[in-house]
Scaffold this motif. Structure first.
Motif, PDB file in Angstrom:
ATOM      1  N   ASP A  52       5.177 -24.747  -0.893  1.00  0.00           N
ATOM      2  CA  ASP A  52       3.728 -24.634  -0.748  1.00  0.00           C
ATOM      3  C   ASP A  52       3.299 -23.172  -0.806  1.00  0.00           C
ATOM      4  OD1 ASP A  52       1.111 -25.383  -0.347  1.00  0.00           O
ATOM      5  OD2 ASP A  52       1.293 -25.510   1.830  1.00  0.00           O
ATOM      6  N   ASN A  53       4.057 -22.306  -0.161  1.00  0.00           N
ATOM      7  CA  ASN A  53       3.755 -20.875  -0.245  1.00  0.00           C
ATOM      8  C   ASN A  53       3.884 -20.365  -1.680  1.00  0.00           C
ATOM      9  OD1 ASN A  53       3.322 -20.688   2.521  1.00  0.00           O
ATOM     10  ND2 ASN A  53       5.452 -20.197   2.960  1.00  0.00           N
ATOM     11  N   ASN A  54       4.902 -20.832  -2.379  1.00  0.00           N
ATOM     12  CA  ASN A  54       5.141 -20.358  -3.747  1.00  0.00           C
ATOM     13  C   ASN A  54       4.044 -20.781  -4.717  1.00  0.00           C
ATOM     14  OD1 ASN A  54       7.510 -19.064  -3.050  1.00  0.00           O
ATOM     15  ND2 ASN A  54       8.809 -20.819  -3.554  1.00  0.00           N
ATOM     16  N   GLN A  55       3.403 -21.910  -4.458  1.00  0.00           N
ATOM     17  CA  GLN A  55       2.390 -22.391  -5.395  1.00  0.00           C
ATOM     18  C   GLN A  55       1.005 -21.778  -5.143  1.00  0.00           C
ATOM     19  OE1 GLN A  55       0.851 -26.285  -5.187  1.00  0.00           O
ATOM     20  NE2 GLN A  55       0.625 -26.312  -2.966  1.00  0.00           N
ATOM     21  N   GLY A  56       0.882 -20.939  -4.125  1.00  0.00           N
ATOM     22  CA  GLY A  56      -0.408 -20.364  -3.793  1.00  0.00           C
ATOM     23  C   GLY A  56      -0.828 -19.250  -4.731  1.00  0.00           C
ATOM     24  N   ILE A  57      -2.090 -18.858  -4.614  1.00  0.00           N
ATOM     25  CA  ILE A  57      -2.647 -17.821  -5.478  1.00  0.00           C
ATOM     26  C   ILE A  57      -1.965 -16.474  -5.258  1.00  0.00           C
ATOM     27  CG2 ILE A  57      -4.451 -17.222  -3.813  1.00  0.00           C
ATOM     28  CD1 ILE A  57      -4.828 -17.342  -7.657  1.00  0.00           C
ATOM     29  N   LEU A  58      -1.436 -16.267  -4.047  1.00  0.00           N
ATOM     30  CA  LEU A  58      -0.788 -14.986  -3.748  1.00  0.00           C
ATOM     31  C   LEU A  58       0.521 -14.814  -4.513  1.00  0.00           C
ATOM     32  CD1 LEU A  58      -1.346 -14.793   0.115  1.00  0.00           C
ATOM     33  CD2 LEU A  58      -2.649 -13.662  -1.693  1.00  0.00           C
ATOM     34  N   ASN A  59       1.063 -15.917  -5.035  1.00  0.00           N
ATOM     35  CA  ASN A  59       2.319 -15.838  -5.791  1.00  0.00           C
ATOM     36  C   ASN A  59       2.105 -16.157  -7.267  1.00  0.00           C
ATOM     37  OD1 ASN A  59       5.224 -15.465  -5.738  1.00  0.00           O
ATOM     38  ND2 ASN A  59       5.407 -17.663  -6.097  1.00  0.00           N
ATOM     39  N   SER A  60       0.834 -16.143  -7.696  1.00  0.00           N
ATOM     40  CA  SER A  60       0.524 -16.590  -9.055  1.00  0.00           C
ATOM     41  C   SER A  60       0.580 -15.481 -10.094  1.00  0.00           C
ATOM     42  CB  SER A  60      -0.880 -17.211  -9.078  1.00  0.00           C
ATOM     43  OG  SER A  60      -1.860 -16.220  -8.786  1.00  0.00           O
ATOM     44  N   GLY A  61       0.449 -14.224  -9.658  1.00  0.00           N
ATOM     45  CA  GLY A  61       0.367 -13.123 -10.618  1.00  0.00           C
ATOM     46  C   GLY A  61      -1.036 -12.894 -11.130  1.00  0.00           C
ATOM     47  N   TYR A  62      -2.013 -13.683 -10.659  1.00  0.00           N
ATOM     48  CA  TYR A  62      -3.391 -13.523 -11.122  1.00  0.00           C
ATOM     49  C   TYR A  62      -4.141 -12.429 -10.373  1.00  0.00           C
ATOM     50  CZ  TYR A  62      -3.561 -17.521 -14.271  1.00  0.00           C
ATOM     51  OH  TYR A  62      -3.359 -18.371 -15.327  1.00  0.00           O
ATOM     52  N   LEU A  63      -3.645 -12.001  -9.258  1.00  0.00           N
ATOM     53  CA  LEU A  63      -4.332 -10.968  -8.495  1.00  0.00           C
ATOM     54  C   LEU A  63      -3.856  -9.580  -8.911  1.00  0.00           C
ATOM     55  CD1 LEU A  63      -4.259 -12.583  -4.938  1.00  0.00           C
ATOM     56  CD2 LEU A  63      -6.077 -12.671  -6.657  1.00  0.00           C
ATOM     57  N   PRO A  64      -4.740  -8.581  -8.827  1.00  0.00           N
ATOM     58  CA  PRO A  64      -4.335  -7.218  -9.201  1.00  0.00           C
ATOM     59  C   PRO A  64      -3.441  -6.599  -8.127  1.00  0.00           C
ATOM     60  CG  PRO A  64      -6.565  -7.208  -8.345  1.00  0.00           C
ATOM     61  CD  PRO A  64      -6.154  -8.659  -8.408  1.00  0.00           C
ATOM     62  N   THR A  65      -2.828  -5.501  -8.472  1.00  0.00           N
ATOM     63  CA  THR A  65      -2.053  -4.725  -7.502  1.00  0.00           C
ATOM     64  C   THR A  65      -2.795  -3.427  -7.215  1.00  0.00           C
ATOM     65  OG1 THR A  65      -0.745  -3.631  -9.228  1.00  0.00           O
ATOM     66  CG2 THR A  65       0.109  -5.699  -8.308  1.00  0.00           C
ATOM     67  N   LEU A  66      -2.837  -3.047  -5.953  1.00  0.00           N
ATOM     68  CA  LEU A  66      -3.514  -1.829  -5.542  1.00  0.00           C
ATOM     69  C   LEU A  66      -2.537  -1.032  -4.684  1.00  0.00           C
ATOM     70  CD1 LEU A  66      -6.186  -0.201  -5.415  1.00  0.00           C
ATOM     71  CD2 LEU A  66      -6.719  -1.470  -3.310  1.00  0.00           C
ATOM     72  N   THR A  67      -2.268   0.196  -5.129  1.00  0.00           N
ATOM     73  CA  THR A  67      -1.329   1.035  -4.389  1.00  0.00           C
ATOM     74  C   THR A  67      -2.033   2.310  -3.957  1.00  0.00           C
ATOM     75  OG1 THR A  67      -0.532   2.060  -6.442  1.00  0.00           O
ATOM     76  CG2 THR A  67       0.674   0.144  -5.602  1.00  0.00           C
ATOM     77  N   GLY A  68      -1.700   2.758  -2.797  1.00  0.00           N
ATOM     78  CA  GLY A  68      -2.239   4.009  -2.296  1.00  0.00           C
ATOM     79  C   GLY A  68      -1.131   5.046  -2.150  1.00  0.00           C
ATOM     80  N   THR A  69      -1.409   6.274  -2.526  1.00  0.00           N
ATOM     81  CA  THR A  69      -0.431   7.353  -2.386  1.00  0.00           C
ATOM     82  C   THR A  69      -1.086   8.536  -1.678  1.00  0.00           C
ATOM     83  OG1 THR A  69      -0.999   8.272  -4.557  1.00  0.00           O
ATOM     84  CG2 THR A  69       0.808   6.658  -4.470  1.00  0.00           C
ATOM     85  N   ALA A  70      -0.292   9.281  -0.981  1.00  0.00           N
ATOM     86  CA  ALA A  70      -0.778  10.480  -0.300  1.00  0.00           C
ATOM     87  C   ALA A  70       0.346  11.510  -0.258  1.00  0.00           C
ATOM     88  CB  ALA A  70      -1.259  10.153   1.110  1.00  0.00           C
ATOM     89  N   ASN A  71      -0.014  12.745  -0.414  1.00  0.00           N
ATOM     90  CA  ASN A  71       0.964  13.833  -0.393  1.00  0.00           C
ATOM     91  C   ASN A  71       0.386  15.035   0.367  1.00  0.00           C
ATOM     92  OD1 ASN A  71       3.247  12.950  -2.342  1.00  0.00           O
ATOM     93  ND2 ASN A  71       1.360  12.553  -3.503  1.00  0.00           N
ATOM     94  N   ALA A  72       1.251  15.744   0.999  1.00  0.00           N
ATOM     95  CA  ALA A  72       0.861  16.984   1.685  1.00  0.00           C
ATOM     96  C   ALA A  72       2.012  17.960   1.588  1.00  0.00           C
ATOM     97  CB  ALA A  72       0.494  16.699   3.141  1.00  0.00           C
ATOM     98  N   SER A  73       1.685  19.250   1.350  1.00  0.00           N
ATOM     99  CA  SER A  73       2.737  20.267   1.284  1.00  0.00           C
ATOM    100  C   SER A  73       2.224  21.558   1.929  1.00  0.00           C
ATOM    101  CB  SER A  73       3.159  20.524  -0.167  1.00  0.00           C
ATOM    102  OG  SER A  73       2.083  21.074  -0.909  1.00  0.00           O
ATOM    103  N   TYR A  74       3.135  22.310   2.449  1.00  0.00           N
ATOM    104  CA  TYR A  74       2.790  23.570   3.122  1.00  0.00           C
ATOM    105  C   TYR A  74       3.856  24.597   2.756  1.00  0.00           C
ATOM    106  CZ  TYR A  74       2.556  27.027   6.856  1.00  0.00           C
ATOM    107  OH  TYR A  74       2.487  28.207   7.549  1.00  0.00           O
ATOM    108  N   SER A  75       3.390  25.813   2.503  1.00  0.00           N
ATOM    109  CA  SER A  75       4.339  26.892   2.214  1.00  0.00           C
ATOM    110  C   SER A  75       3.821  28.212   2.818  1.00  0.00           C
ATOM    111  CB  SER A  75       4.537  27.052   0.701  1.00  0.00           C
ATOM    112  OG  SER A  75       3.338  27.458   0.079  1.00  0.00           O
TER     113      SER A  75
END
Length: 449
Positions: A52-75
Motif C-alpha cells: 500500500d505504501n509502494n502504490q502511493g503518490i510518494l513512490n510514483s515518481g510524479y512529484l518533483p525533488t527539492l534539495t537545499g544546500t548551504a555552505n560557510a567558510s572562514y579564513s
C-alpha cells in the motif's frame, strides 16, 4: 496394575469434570482470534501495508525533488608584502607592508528544484504496476488467511472429535465397570466362575488405557489449537461439537462461480497484468526524457583588505530556470533485450495461467467428489451407530438373562464403540472436506462457520 489404571482414569475423570466447566470456544470466536493473533496472518497484513505504501503518490515518481544546500567558510591570513627594488617618491626604499589577521568569510545557500516532465511513459506504467502489485499482495494475504483458517479448523475439529470420543470411551468404561461389579456379585452367589471376573477386569483395564490415550491426545490437540490462536498453551476451553453442512443447491451455486473467485486464478490474472506493464516500462527506454530545473541561491562574500584593495562585502541573489532533453538514441541494445525478455516473461505467465486453471478445475472436481463421498460415509456411519445401538441393547438384555456369554456381550460393546468413533471421524472429515471445497471455490471467507 488394573487398579492403578482405574485410579488414573478416575483422576482424569475428575480433571475432565473441572475442565468441562471451562468456557466454550465457538468456531466464530476461534476464527476471530486467529485473524487477530496468528503470526502468519500478521505478517501477511504487514506485507499488504508495504504494498500500500509502494502504490502511493510518494513512490510514483510524479512529484518533483527539492534539495537545499548551504555552505560557510572562514579564513584568516597573516601576510608580509615586499617591494624589492622599488623606491618611494623621495627615492627612499619602499617599506614592506604587513597585514595581520586578514579575515574573509563566505556564505552561500541554494534551493534546487528538479522535475521530470516526461520519461517515455515509464513512470506512468510503473505506477500502474505498483497498483496491481498491491492488489496481488491483498490476494496473497487472502490466501494466507484461507490456509490459516483451514489449519485452524483442522485442529479445532480434531479437538471436537477427540472430545466426543472421550465421552464415548467414558460410557464404555462405565459399562465395563458395571459388568465387573455384576461379575463379582454373581461369583459371590455362585452364578459364574472366577474367569468371568477376570474377563471383566481385563476389559475395564483395556477401556481405561483407551480413555487415558484419548485424554492425552485431547490435551495435545488443545495445545496445537492454542498455537494456531497464538495464546497461552495452558489455556483451557471446550469446543462446539455440533455441525451443519451447506445445502447442495447453495454448494452448486458456489461451484458455478469458482472460476471468478478462486484465489490462485485471481493471482495469475494480477501477475499477467504486472508483466504487461513490465513490457511497457521497458519500451519507455526508446523515448526521450524531458526535465525541468529551477534554482534560487544567495551568496555573501566578505573579503579582507589587501595591500592594494580595500575590504569588500559582496551579496548575490540568483534565480535560475532550465529545461533539459535527454534521448538515448542507442544504448548498446539493452532496451531491446529488456523488451524481448519482458515479452517472454509475459508469455510464460500466460502458460502459468492456463496450467493453474487446469489444476484448479481438477482440484475442484476432486474435492467435490471427496466431499460427496465423505458425506455419504458419514450418513452410512450414522445408520451403523443406530444398528449397533440396537444390537448392543438386545445383547445387554440377553447377557443379563444369561443367554449369551460375556465375550459375545463384549463384542457387541466393541462394535458400538467402533461405530460411534467411526461416525465422529466421518463427520469431521466431511466438514473439513467441505471447507477445502469452499476454499477452492473462493467462498471460504464468505460463509458463517
Amino acid at each position: 496394575m488394573g487398579k492403578k489404571i482405574i485410579i488414573a482414569v478416575l483422576f482424569l475423570s475428575a480433571y475432565t469434570a473441572v475442565f468441562s466447566q471451562e468456557k466454550l470456544l465457538t468456531r466464530d470466536e476461534a476464527m476471530k482470534k486467529a485473524l487477530e493473533n496468528n503470526f502468519g496472518i500478521k505478517i501477511a497484513g504487514n506485507q499488504v501495508a508495504i504494498a500500500d505504501n509502494n502504490q502511493g503518490i510518494l513512490n510514483s515518481g510524479y512529484l518533483p525533488t527539492l534539495t537545499g544546500t548551504a555552505n560557510a567558510s572562514y579564513s584568516r591570513d597573516d601576510s608580509t608584502i615586499e617591494f624589492p627594488g622599488q623606491l618611494n617618491d623621495d627615492n627612499s626604499v619602499r617599506a614592506d607592508v604587513e597585514i595581520d589577521k586578514a579575515e574573509a568569510q563566505r556564505y552561500s545557500s541554494a534551493l534546487n528544484l528538479n522535475y521530470t516532465l516526461f520519461d517515455g511513459m515509464g513512470r506512468l506504467y510503473n505506477y500502474k504496476r505498483l497498483k496491481e502489485q498491491y492488489q496481488l499482495s491483498e490476494l496473497q494475504a487472502r490466501e494466507t488467511i484461507e490456509n490459516t483458517l483451514l489449519q485452524l479448523f483442522s485442529v479445532y475439529f480434531d479437538v471436537a472429535r477427540l472430545t466426543e470420543n472421550n465421552n464415548v470411551l467414558k460410557q464404555a468404561l462405565e459399562i465395563s465397570k458395571d459388568r465387573f461389579k455384576r461379575a463379582e456379585y454373581s461369583f459371590e452367589y455362585g452364578q459364574n466362575t472366577k474367569l468371568d471376573i477376570l474377563n471383566a477386569q481385563v476389559d475395564v483395564t483395556n477401556d481405561s488405557i483407551a480413555l487415558l490415550n484419548v485424554e492425552q491426545q485431547l490435551i495435545n490437540a488443545k495445545r496445537d489449537l492454542n498455537v494456531v490462536l497464538n495464546q497461552k498453551l495452558e489455556e483451557d476451553f471446550q469446543v462446539d461439537t455440533t455441525l451443519t453442512f451447506i445445502p447442495s443447491l447453495k454448494l452448486e451455486e458456489y461451484l458455478g462461480q469458482s472460476i471468478e473467485n478462486n484465489v490462485a486464478l485471481l493471482q495469475t490474472e494480477r501477475n499477467l497484468k504486472i508483466n504487461e506493464y513490465d513490457i511497457k516500462v521497458s519500451k519507455s527506454g526508446y523515448l526521450p526524457t524531458v526535465g525541468l530545473t529551477g534554482s534560487y541561491g544567495w551568496n555573501l562574500n566578505q573579503s579582507a583588505a589587501s595591500a592594494f584593495f580595500p575590504g569588500t562585502n559582496n551579496t548575490t541573489y540568483n534565480l535560475g530556470l532550465g529545461a533539459s532533453l535527454s534521448w538515448n538514441l542507442f544504448d548498446g541494445g539493452k532496451t531491446t533485450v529488456a523488451v524481448r525478455n519482458a515479452k517472454i516473461t509475459y508469455e510464460n505467465q500466460e502458460l502459468v495461467k492456463q496450467q493453474v486453471a487446469l489444476e484448479v478445475e481438477r482440484d475442484i472436481q476432486n474435492a467435490h467428489t471427496v466431499y460427496k463421498n465423505l458425506l455419504n460415509i458419514f450418513k452410512i456411519q450414522g445408520q451403523a451407530v443406530i444398528t449397533n445401538e440396537n444390537n448392543f441393547e438386545r445383547s445387554k438384555e440377553q447377557f443379563q438373562l444369561g443367554r449369551i456369554t460375556s465375550i459375545e456381550f463384549r463384542q457387541a460393546q466393541i462394535n458400538l464403540l467402533n461405530a460411534e468413533t467411526n461416525k465422529n471421524l466421518a463427520k469431521y472429515d466431511a466438514k473439513l472436506a467441505e471447507l477445502q471445497l469452499l476454499q477452492l471455490t473462493g467462498q471460504l471467507l464468505n460463509i458463517n462457520f
